[in-house]
Scaffold this motif. Structure first.
Motif, short mmCIF file in Angstrom:
data_model
loop_
_atom_site.label_atom_id
_atom_site.label_comp_id
_atom_site.label_asym_id
_atom_site.label_seq_id
_atom_site.Cartn_x
_atom_site.Cartn_y
_atom_site.Cartn_z
N LEU A 25 46.07 55.14 37.75
CA LEU A 25 45.64 54.73 36.41
C LEU A 25 45.23 53.26 36.40
O LEU A 25 44.22 52.90 35.80
N ALA A 26 46.01 52.41 37.09
CA ALA A 26 45.65 51.00 37.15
C ALA A 26 44.30 50.83 37.83
O ALA A 26 43.46 50.02 37.40
N LEU A 27 44.07 51.62 38.89
CA LEU A 27 42.80 51.53 39.61
C LEU A 27 41.65 51.97 38.71
O LEU A 27 40.62 51.31 38.64
N ILE A 28 41.83 53.10 38.00
CA ILE A 28 40.76 53.58 37.12
C ILE A 28 40.46 52.54 36.04
O ILE A 28 39.31 52.27 35.71
N GLY A 29 41.53 51.93 35.51
CA GLY A 29 41.34 50.90 34.49
C GLY A 29 40.51 49.74 35.03
O GLY A 29 39.55 49.31 34.39
N SER A 30 40.87 49.25 36.22
CA SER A 30 40.14 48.11 36.77
C SER A 30 38.73 48.51 37.17
O SER A 30 37.79 47.72 37.06
N PHE A 31 38.59 49.76 37.62
CA PHE A 31 37.25 50.27 37.95
C PHE A 31 36.38 50.27 36.69
O PHE A 31 35.23 49.81 36.72
N PHE B 23 38.75 44.99 42.10
CA PHE B 23 37.80 45.25 41.01
C PHE B 23 37.91 44.20 39.91
O PHE B 23 36.90 43.72 39.39
N SER B 24 39.17 43.85 39.57
CA SER B 24 39.30 42.86 38.50
C SER B 24 38.87 41.48 38.99
O SER B 24 38.35 40.68 38.21
N LEU B 25 39.05 41.24 40.30
CA LEU B 25 38.58 39.98 40.87
C LEU B 25 37.05 39.90 40.78
O LEU B 25 36.48 38.84 40.50
N PHE B 26 36.41 41.07 40.99
CA PHE B 26 34.95 41.13 40.89
C PHE B 26 34.51 40.70 39.49
O PHE B 26 33.60 39.89 39.32
N ARG B 27 35.20 41.26 38.47
CA ARG B 27 34.84 40.92 37.09
C ARG B 27 35.08 39.44 36.82
O ARG B 27 34.35 38.78 36.10
N MET B 28 36.15 38.92 37.45
CA MET B 28 36.48 37.52 37.25
C MET B 28 35.42 36.62 37.87
O MET B 28 35.06 35.58 37.33
#
Lengths: 117, 93, 162
Positions: A25-31, B23-28
Motif C-alpha cells: 500500500l505504501a508503494l502504491i501510494g508513492s507510485f 518514488f517519493s524522492l523522485f517527486r521531491m
C-alpha cells in the motif's frame, strides 16, 4: 543482522501478510504520487501509506513482538495514533498553501480562500 | 521453516518500502512546484519510518520503535514549518 | 475534585501513553504517569480549552467501526485507481459541504476521519458560514459526497458531541 525469532507458523504467516500488505500500500501510494498529473490529485496518494498501510505494518510489528516475547507489546499503537492525528494537519496546511500560491499566480480554477493576512 | 518465511517477507517488505521511498524522492527532486516537493518529503519520511519499523522486526530490537517515533515527530514539525513557509514566505513572524 | 482534575479524560490518556512508552505496568511508573497526567492537565487548563462533554460515548464504537470500514474500502478504491492507470482520466474537484456541526472537538474528529479516508481531503472550514470545503479525488457527483458526509459521519457526531 538476522536474529528473527522462531514463531509458530500461524504467527509468521500473519506477520508476513501484514507486512507485505502494508508495504504494498505504501508503494502504491508513492507510485501514485509520482504518477498523478496535478498537485490536488497527488495529495491523495500518500494517504494510502499513512493510513491503512502504516496500520498494517504496525499491526505486523505488534504481532511479531507480542508473540516472540510472549507478552503484549503495544507501543506501536502510539505511532498509529500520532500518524492519524498529524496527517490531517500536514495535508490540510499543504493544500491551503498550494491554494494560496495558485490564487497568487492568478489561477481561476481553484476556489477562493479567505485567509487572514 | 517459519523463520525463513518471515525473513523472506520482511526483506520483501523492505524492498517495497525502499522502492516507495525512491518514488517519493523522485517527486521531491522533480517538483515541478514547491508544494510537490514538500509533499514528496512528507511521503518520504513516512515511508522511512515504516522501513525502520521493519528493520526493528528483523533485528528483534524494540529500540527502532523510538527512532521511528522521533522521525514521525520531526517529520511532522518539518512539514508544518515548510507549509507555513510556502504560505507566507517566512516561518517565524 | 475539579480543582485537581480539570480534565480527567486527558489525565487518564496521558497515563496510558506514559505506560505504553515505557512498556510496563510497574507501580512506580504508574505513579510517575499519574503525576504527569495530573500536572500536565492542570497546565493544559491555562489554555482555556472548551470542555469536552460526550453525550453518547457508546456511539463512539459505532463511529470507529464505520470509519475503519470506510478507511479499508477507500484504500482499496484509490489503490485500484492508481494501479489500473485510470488516475489521469479521473475527474477531481472541490466540494462545499454545509454543516450543522459546530463543536470544535467534533470538527477535529471529522477532519481526522475525512483525511484518513484516502480520496478525500479536508481543505478548510468557514466558521462564519459553517461550510466545509473538501477536495475529492474521484468526483462523480457532488451531492453524493455531501450526503455521505452528512448521513454517515455528521449525524453520528451530532449525537455524540452535541
Amino acid at each position: 543482522m538476522n536474529s528473527l525469532a522462531e514463531l509458530p507458523l500461524w504467527a509468521s504467516i500473519l506477520v508476513s501478510i501484514f507486512l507485505l500488505l502494508g508495504a504494498s500500500l505504501a508503494l502504491i501510494g508513492s507510485f501514485g504520487l509520482s504518477r498523478l498529473n496535478s498537485f490536488y490529485k497527488r495529495v491523495h496518494a500518500p494517504t494510502l501509506g499513512t493510513t491503512f498501510g502504516a496500520f498494517c505494518i504496525l499491526a505486523g510489528s505488534i504481532t511479531y513482538f507480542s508473540v516472540s516475547q510472549s507478552r503484549l507489546v503495544l507501543h506501536e499503537v502510539l505511532i498509529g495514533v500520532f500518524l492519524s492525528l498529524t496527517t490531517p494537519i500536514t495535508l490540510m496546511l499543504l493544500v491551503r498553501a498550494a491554494l494560496y500560491r495558485d490564487r497568487q499566480k492568478g489561477s481561476q480554477d481553484v476556489p477562493n480562500l479567505d485567509l487572514p493576512d | 521453516m517459519s523463520a525463513s518465511l518471515l525473513n523472506a517477507a520482511v526483506i520483501a517488505a523492505q524492498i517495497l518500502l525502499v522502492l516507495a521511498m525512491s518514488f517519493s524522492l523522485f517527486r521531491m527532486a522533480y517538483g515541478p512546484r514547491a508544494q510537490d516537493r514538500v509533499l514528496g518529503l512528507d511521503t518520504f519520511y513516512v515511508n522511512g519510518m515504516l522501513l525502520l519499523v521493519t528493520i526493528g522486526i528483523r533485528t528483534g530490537s524494540v529500540l527502532y520503535f523510538e527512532a521511528s517515533l522521533i522521525i514521525a515527530l520531526l517529520g511532522f514539525a518539518g512539514t508544518v514549518a515548510l507549509s507555513k513557509f510556502l504560505m507566507r514566505g517566512e516561518v517565524i513572524e | 475534585m475539579r480543582r485537581w482534575l480539570p480534565y480527567p479524560a486527558m489525565s487518564g490518556l496521558l497515563l496510558v501513553i506514559w505506560l505504553l512508552l515505557n512498556q510496563t505496568l510497574a507501580p512506580g511508573q504508574f505513579v510517575v504517569g499519574a503525576i504527569l497526567g495530573v500536572v500536565l492537565a492542570r497546565i493544559f487548563r491555562l489554555l482555556d480549552a472548551p470542555t469536552l462533554r460526550l453525550r453518547n460515548p457508546h456511539r463512539l464504537l459505532l463511529l470507529a467501526a464505520r470509519v475503519s470500514l470506510d478507511v479499508v474500502r477507500s484504500n482499496y478504491a484509490v489503490a485500484k485507481l492508481i494501479v489500473r492507470g485510470q488516475s489521469r482520466a479521473v475527474q477531481s474537484g472541490f466540494v462545499s459541504v454545509p454543516l450543522r456541526l459546530t463543536n470544535p472537538y467534533a470538527l477535529v474528529v471529522l477532519a481526522c476521519i475525512i483525511t484518513s479516508t484516502p480520496g478525500t481531503i479536508w481543505v478548510s472550514y468557514d466558521a462564519g458560514r459553517n461550510v466545509l470545503l473538501i477536495h475529492v479525488l474521484d468526483l462523480v457527483d457532488e451531492t453524493v459526497w455531501i450526503r455521505t458526509i452528512r448521513d454517515r459521519y455528521e449525524h453520528l457526531l451530532l449525537e455524540i458531541f452535541e
